[in-house]
Design a protein around this motif. Sequence first.
Motif, PDB file in Angstrom:
ATOM      1  N   ALA A 197       4.299   3.594 -10.408  1.00  0.00           N
ATOM      2  CA  ALA A 197       4.543   3.351  -8.984  1.00  0.00           C
ATOM      3  C   ALA A 197       5.920   2.696  -8.855  1.00  0.00           C
ATOM      4  CB  ALA A 197       3.473   2.441  -8.395  1.00  0.00           C
ATOM      5  N   GLU A 198       6.561   2.913  -7.719  1.00  0.00           N
ATOM      6  CA  GLU A 198       7.856   2.286  -7.423  1.00  0.00           C
ATOM      7  C   GLU A 198       7.858   1.827  -5.972  1.00  0.00           C
ATOM      8  OE1 GLU A 198      11.536   4.205  -8.492  1.00  0.00           O
ATOM      9  OE2 GLU A 198      10.506   5.386 -10.034  1.00  0.00           O
ATOM     10  N   PHE A 199       8.461   0.672  -5.744  1.00  0.00           N
ATOM     11  CA  PHE A 199       8.577   0.166  -4.386  1.00  0.00           C
ATOM     12  C   PHE A 199       9.696  -0.866  -4.318  1.00  0.00           C
ATOM     13  CE2 PHE A 199       5.380  -2.262  -6.642  1.00  0.00           C
ATOM     14  CZ  PHE A 199       5.715  -3.575  -6.389  1.00  0.00           C
ATOM     15  N   LEU A 201      -4.835  -0.218  -6.597  1.00  0.00           N
ATOM     16  CA  LEU A 201      -5.028  -1.054  -7.789  1.00  0.00           C
ATOM     17  C   LEU A 201      -6.167  -2.054  -7.594  1.00  0.00           C
ATOM     18  CD1 LEU A 201      -1.335  -1.619  -8.912  1.00  0.00           C
ATOM     19  CD2 LEU A 201      -3.095  -0.310 -10.121  1.00  0.00           C
ATOM     20  N   GLN A 202      -6.337  -2.545  -6.382  1.00  0.00           N
ATOM     21  CA  GLN A 202      -7.449  -3.457  -6.105  1.00  0.00           C
ATOM     22  C   GLN A 202      -8.777  -2.718  -6.268  1.00  0.00           C
ATOM     23  OE1 GLN A 202      -7.098  -5.581  -2.395  1.00  0.00           O
ATOM     24  NE2 GLN A 202      -8.407  -7.217  -3.140  1.00  0.00           N
ATOM     25  N   SER A 203      -8.846  -1.472  -5.800  1.00  0.00           N
ATOM     26  CA  SER A 203     -10.054  -0.651  -5.981  1.00  0.00           C
ATOM     27  C   SER A 203     -10.301  -0.366  -7.454  1.00  0.00           C
ATOM     28  CB  SER A 203      -9.924   0.670  -5.224  1.00  0.00           C
ATOM     29  OG  SER A 203      -9.907   0.445  -3.839  1.00  0.00           O
ATOM     30  N   LYS A 204      -9.238  -0.109  -8.189  1.00  0.00           N
ATOM     31  CA  LYS A 204      -9.364   0.141  -9.629  1.00  0.00           C
ATOM     32  C   LYS A 204      -9.912  -1.104 -10.322  1.00  0.00           C
ATOM     33  CE  LYS A 204      -8.529   3.175 -12.862  1.00  0.00           C
ATOM     34  NZ  LYS A 204      -9.402   4.338 -12.998  1.00  0.00           N
ATOM     35  N   ASP A 233       0.847  -1.193   0.000  1.00  0.00           N
ATOM     36  CA  ASP A 233       0.000   0.000   0.000  1.00  0.00           C
ATOM     37  C   ASP A 233       0.880   1.240   0.000  1.00  0.00           C
ATOM     38  OD1 ASP A 233      -2.441  -1.252  -0.121  1.00  0.00           O
ATOM     39  OD2 ASP A 233      -2.568  -1.503   2.051  1.00  0.00           O
ATOM     40  N   PRO A 234       0.429   2.302  -0.588  1.00  0.00           N
ATOM     41  CA  PRO A 234      -0.933   2.542  -1.043  1.00  0.00           C
ATOM     42  C   PRO A 234      -1.250   1.956  -2.421  1.00  0.00           C
ATOM     43  CG  PRO A 234       0.354   4.496  -1.464  1.00  0.00           C
ATOM     44  CD  PRO A 234       1.277   3.503  -0.771  1.00  0.00           C
ATOM     45  N   PRO A 236      -5.766 -10.536  -3.647  1.00  0.00           N
ATOM     46  CA  PRO A 236      -4.944  -9.372  -3.306  1.00  0.00           C
ATOM     47  C   PRO A 236      -4.029  -8.997  -4.481  1.00  0.00           C
ATOM     48  CG  PRO A 236      -4.839 -11.045  -1.577  1.00  0.00           C
ATOM     49  CD  PRO A 236      -5.525 -11.664  -2.752  1.00  0.00           C
ATOM     50  N   THR A 237      -3.730  -7.721  -4.611  1.00  0.00           N
ATOM     51  CA  THR A 237      -2.888  -7.233  -5.701  1.00  0.00           C
ATOM     52  C   THR A 237      -1.479  -7.797  -5.539  1.00  0.00           C
ATOM     53  OG1 THR A 237      -4.220  -5.230  -5.635  1.00  0.00           O
ATOM     54  CG2 THR A 237      -2.215  -5.159  -6.953  1.00  0.00           C
ATOM     55  N   HIS A 238      -0.942  -8.378  -6.627  1.00  0.00           N
ATOM     56  CA  HIS A 238       0.314  -9.125  -6.517  1.00  0.00           C
ATOM     57  C   HIS A 238       0.995  -9.298  -7.873  1.00  0.00           C
ATOM     58  CE1 HIS A 238      -2.524 -12.092  -8.017  1.00  0.00           C
ATOM     59  NE2 HIS A 238      -1.467 -12.759  -8.457  1.00  0.00           N
ATOM     60  N   ILE A 239       2.228  -9.793  -7.816  1.00  0.00           N
ATOM     61  CA  ILE A 239       2.963 -10.300  -8.977  1.00  0.00           C
ATOM     62  C   ILE A 239       3.167 -11.780  -8.711  1.00  0.00           C
ATOM     63  CG2 ILE A 239       5.118 -10.234 -10.307  1.00  0.00           C
ATOM     64  CD1 ILE A 239       5.409  -7.284  -9.285  1.00  0.00           C
TER      65      ILE A 239
END
Length: 174
Positions: free
Chosen positions: A140-142, A16-19, A10-11, A32-35
């Motif tokens: 996005a970057e993380f 992305l899950q909401s999108k 998050d965020p 859940p949002t993932h790779i």
Amino acid sequence: MIGVAIPIPDPYGSALQSKRASFGDPLADAIPTHITLLPPTEVDGEALGVVEKHLRRVARTERPFRIRLHGSGTFRPVSPVVFVSLAEGIGDCERVQSRVLSGPLSRTLPFPYHPHVTIAHHLADEVLDRAFKDLAGYRAEFEVWGFSLYEHGDDGVWRRQRDFVFGSGSGPDT
């Protein structure tokens, strides 16, 4: 049924899950949002200890790396999927995925591995088109700290069961 994936923090993950939900994807709240590193895989409950030991070994020898998400992509016409693309971290994901898919999790995949973040799946073409356009400029970057083991519940929801932190092989609950 288990899966192994890099969770999107998050965020970004919740956004992305909401999108995904905004496009009407019925799986938005169940995944859940993932790779993905290991797609859905049937594992005997008694073998889970061996699988977790394998995942700890993989994580122990890996180091954190950067993911940069940028823009959208699609697997159409082969598969009705729109995704957020990786602009950085592809090679790192490929290396970790290859190591996860060894030993007790060794299997042949139906498609070549392509790290991505699914944003719309099995929806009408016009909705997939809109998702592709809406996320064309997404960025996005993380830092990737490790990966997680997920279990598919009887209710159809994927739940994070255990984290495997790079350099240590285990998360706080291991």
